[in-house]
Design an enzyme around this catalytic site. Structure first.
Site, PDB file in Angstrom:
ATOM      1  N   LEU A 103      42.964  24.784  36.502  1.00 19.44           N
ATOM      2  CA  LEU A 103      43.487  23.416  36.621  1.00 19.44           C
ATOM      3  C   LEU A 103      42.619  22.311  36.169  1.00 19.44           C
ATOM      4  O   LEU A 103      41.462  22.721  36.576  1.00 19.44           O
ATOM      5  CB  LEU A 103      43.547  23.016  38.095  1.00 19.44           C
ATOM      6  N   ASP A 104      42.819  21.308  35.742  1.00 20.10           N
ATOM      7  CA  ASP A 104      41.706  20.235  34.825  1.00 20.10           C
ATOM      8  C   ASP A 104      41.061  19.620  36.262  1.00 20.10           C
ATOM      9  O   ASP A 104      41.139  19.744  37.447  1.00 20.10           O
ATOM     10  CB  ASP A 104      42.628  19.293  34.559  1.00 20.10           C
ATOM     11  N   TYR A 105      39.925  19.311  35.640  1.00 18.54           N
ATOM     12  CA  TYR A 105      38.748  18.704  36.536  1.00 18.54           C
ATOM     13  C   TYR A 105      39.312  17.677  37.497  1.00 18.54           C
ATOM     14  O   TYR A 105      39.088  17.300  38.523  1.00 18.54           O
ATOM     15  CB  TYR A 105      37.655  17.971  35.608  1.00 18.54           C
ATOM     16  N   SER A 107      42.637  17.224  38.123  1.00 16.05           N
ATOM     17  CA  SER A 107      43.917  17.585  38.636  1.00 16.05           C
ATOM     18  C   SER A 107      43.581  18.273  40.132  1.00 16.05           C
ATOM     19  O   SER A 107      42.548  18.796  40.194  1.00 16.05           O
ATOM     20  CB  SER A 107      44.747  18.454  37.924  1.00 16.05           C
TER      21      SER A 107
END
Length: 246
Positions: A103-105, A107
């Protein structure tokens, strides 16, 4: 009984099998004291000694399967070269675990972690095409044309995404202090089965809808439910059986 080195490393909880292949190629693995860089190498766990970063590794006796509600501001990784916080700073247990996917930083939401390399591909492999559902808050109103483009596939810079699902949950007016004017904030539910880097953010940006917040709420039949940000729990037997059946 002999087995491939990368498979054995994954079973030991070092990383996913694919990541273990990278580690082998980087020359970080020794078998019986000798550096090995060939992916076809086979070992006998009962006779051979395997070292990763000069530490002997062994198969974890206890398999761990964890669901985390990842907060924003954490890296989905075991380590970060820039010294940023990782999800393992939250899930601090004795077993060496790693995230399944990412998961993105910026998100939040559902993230699975384990020390069982054998189930990694059940979720990540493209042949599975498991659906992942997200809730996104975006700037602007989604038109019918936007929704059609989103569903049929969007060029996000050299790559056209597969068909996706999108539904508008709500539209609310909000004051934008940067523009000193009101704007529409749309909350949308998005489902994709791919996992390109920052894919949803890029898809929305291509339609001129900046993503303000993004949360993953389900992976296939596994749902985040009421787990609060920063909290984690072990998967239920039902959830685990589902993953193993994929």
């Amino acid at each position: 009984m002999e087995e491939r080195l990368q498979k054995y490393m994954a079973q030991c909880g070092v990383a996913s099998r694919r990541k273990c292949e990278e580690i082998i190629l980087e020359g970080k693995v020794k078998v019986n004291g000798v550096v090995v860089k060939e992916l076809g190498t086979k070992i006998d766990p009962e006779k051979d000694t395997v070292e990763f970063n000069d530490k002997i590794i062994k198969i974890e006796e206890k398999k761990v399967y964890i669901m985390l509600n990842k907060p924003e501001g954490y890296i989905t990784s075991a380590k970060d070269e820039k010294g940023r916080k990782t999800v393992l700073d939250i899930v601090n247990i004795d077993e060496r675990i790693y995230p399944i996917g990412r998961l993105d930083y910026d998100s939040s939401g559902l993230l699975l972690l384990t020390n069982d390399g054998s189930i990694y591909n059940n979720i990540i492999h493209p042949r599975v095409a498991i659906k992942k559902k997200y809730i996104a808050e975006c700037r602007g109103k989604f038109t019918e044309s936007d929704l059609k483009k989103f569903k049929s596939g969007i060029d996000i810079g050299g790559y056209v995404t597969a068909e996706a699902e999108i539904d508008v949950i709500s539209e609310e007016k909000s004051f934008n202090s940067r523009k000193n004017s009101n704007e529409i904030i749309s909350t949308v539910e998005i489902s994709i089965h791919e996992g390109k880097n920052r894919q949803i953010r890029k898809m929305c940006a291509s339609l001129n809808h900046e993503v303000i917040s993004l949360k993953r709420v389900s992976i296939g039949n596994i749902k985040l439910g009421y787990l609060k940000k920063g909290q984690w729990r072990n998967l239920t037997s039902e959830e685990l059986n589902y993953i193993k059946s994929l």
